[in-house]
Design a protein around this motif. Sequence first.
Motif, PDB file in Angstrom:
ATOM      1  N   SER A   1       0.834  -1.208   0.000  1.00  0.00           N
ATOM      2  CA  SER A   1       0.000   0.000   0.000  1.00  0.00           C
ATOM      3  C   SER A   1       0.863   1.251   0.000  1.00  0.00           C
TER       4      SER A   1
ATOM      5  N   GLU B   1      -7.100   0.948  -0.903  1.00  0.00           N
ATOM      6  CA  GLU B   1      -7.345  -0.075   0.102  1.00  0.00           C
ATOM      7  C   GLU B   1      -8.519   0.383   0.979  1.00  0.00           C
TER       8      GLU B   1
ATOM      9  N   ASP C   1      -5.715  -1.673  -4.947  1.00  0.00           N
ATOM     10  CA  ASP C   1      -5.052  -2.105  -3.718  1.00  0.00           C
ATOM     11  C   ASP C   1      -5.987  -3.034  -2.945  1.00  0.00           C
ATOM     12  N   GLU C   2      -5.577  -4.272  -2.776  1.00  0.00           N
ATOM     13  CA  GLU C   2      -6.361  -5.302  -2.073  1.00  0.00           C
ATOM     14  C   GLU C   2      -7.737  -5.439  -2.710  1.00  0.00           C
TER      15      GLU C   2
HETATM   16 MG   LIG Z   1      -2.036  -2.739   2.214  1.00  0.00          MG
END
Ligand SMILES: [Mg+2]
Lengths: 234, 287
Positions: free
Chosen positions: A42, A84, A158-159
């Motif tokens: 991240s 995220e 992100d994720e």
């Molecule tokens: Mg992360």
Amino acid sequence: MLLETRGLTANYGQFRALFGVDIAIAPGECVAIIGANGAGKSTLMRSITGILRNDAQMVLHRGESIGALSSAEIMQRGIAMVPEGRRLFPSLTVEENLLIGGQVRRAPGPWNLDAIYDLFPILRERRRNPGTALSGGQQQMVAIGRALMSNPELLLCDEISLGLAPVVIRDIYAALPRIRAGGAAIVVVEQDIGKALAVADRVYCMMEGRVTLVANAGDVTRQQIHAAYFGEAA
Amino acid sequence: MIWLDTLVQGILLGGLYALFAAGLSLVFGIMRLVNLAHGDLIVFAAYLVLLGVTLLGLSPWIAALVAMPLMFGLGWLLQTVVLNRVLGKDILPPLLVTFGLSVALQNGLLEAFSADSRRIPAGALEGASLDLGLVTVGVMPLLTFASAIVVIVALNGLFYHTALGRAFRATSDDAVTAGLMGIEPKRIFAIATGLAMVVVTIAALYLGMRSNFDPAIGPARLIYAFEAVIIGGLGSLWGTLAGGVIIGVAQTFGAAVNPEWQILAGHVAFLIVMLLKPRGLFPRAVD
Ligand SMILES: [Mg+2]
Ligand SMILES: Nc1ncnc2c1ncn2[C@@H]1O[C@H](COP(=O)(O)OP(=O)(O)O)[C@@H](O)[C@H]1O
């Protein structure tokens, strides 16, 4: 190269989270970034998108340094992010969340409200709801749609599947080829190694702020990933 | 029927307080900033309108129209050059800076215009009144109230039905993620403060036409505005109008009992609402 980092470092106060990260993404490519919790994935995304400022010359977009630019300026160059935790705007409806993604920059391209409602039909039904009234998976669809609305050249996710139900993860992964077909390069940050390898052309593995593996998704072995992920001898 | 008359006067007075408060509410809603110089900026704008009337010979309405873009520019500059640099996690620096601005404005106005009280001449409207049967109301208070409604409807329309308003709400929710949408939060803040100064100009017009003003009256206007915003619930413009009306009604009833109680009654009403509803009458769901 569409995007490159060169010896990228990042700090939170005294704490160094990235130690010289080099990655490169070609136009239209799909790259997975894997790594355990706290590896710095991240932080890498935040550095590329200007949320964390870094020294000039460490991040290059089409060969030009963007390290000193603001998030807004970087986005306007065609780099969009699904952050995220999704981070929808609670005061905005689903449709407003989508619209705001293409409000400042709208390059020509395949993505508009209708195209996103076709990609994720459930969002059309929920378009008048507050974004944050949706399930986690639906929120992730909104976050992806919101990032696509500007017709970016590069989509950072992100994720993308963290904490979502398996059926929803399937739907979201099913959308990725269509997003690629639209011309965008994609970076997926993913903890599920199997999912990541299935969709990506290349994979980077990170550990403790460093890149520990770069490989083609097709020929990488379990042992190589295991070693890069956990830092143990294969 | 004297109480009905008092009630109507109070409600209309609430319109003035809502005008004082709308700009404060707007800025607080978007960037969580309390501008302690808000009252002094109203007084500053009143002098600006007065200059238009006395120096240029304009009617007060035209003078206010001319002052609006100037005040927008001032707000934009103030935000860009000063306030954007001190906004952050710590709420103290912006409070100190705007407090300093308040003191500087008061002294600057005192230097430029002396301590004499002034008034914006409103011509025939000044004493005009309308007989509505049960009550007689002044045209000026009625116009003030109507303007407050128009301002609130316009601001809400901007907030909920335009792309700029969408950017305002998104930035207020989460400035970092707004940046990922290509929005520069600092630019949004500058536009918001500029807009607040346009509303301030409207408030100043009515303040100056309805009563005398001098360089020292800003802080009291800030208090009324602040109380109206808090009573209404942070971030709700209709709530701010309700807050203004509650203070206005309390003041006119206080004054009806004993003229010295006018101001006190408004503050007591504020305290009572705070005791019963600490988050105000119409608090926002997200916060
Ligand atoms: Mg992360
Ligand atoms: N805001 C922050 N302040 C301080 N340390 C942080 C912050 N965010 C992340 N870190 C630290 O930086 C390292 C990398 O975190 P992160 O980039 O979030 O990892 P990942 O996304 O791979 O799980 C971790 O050690 C984490 O504790």
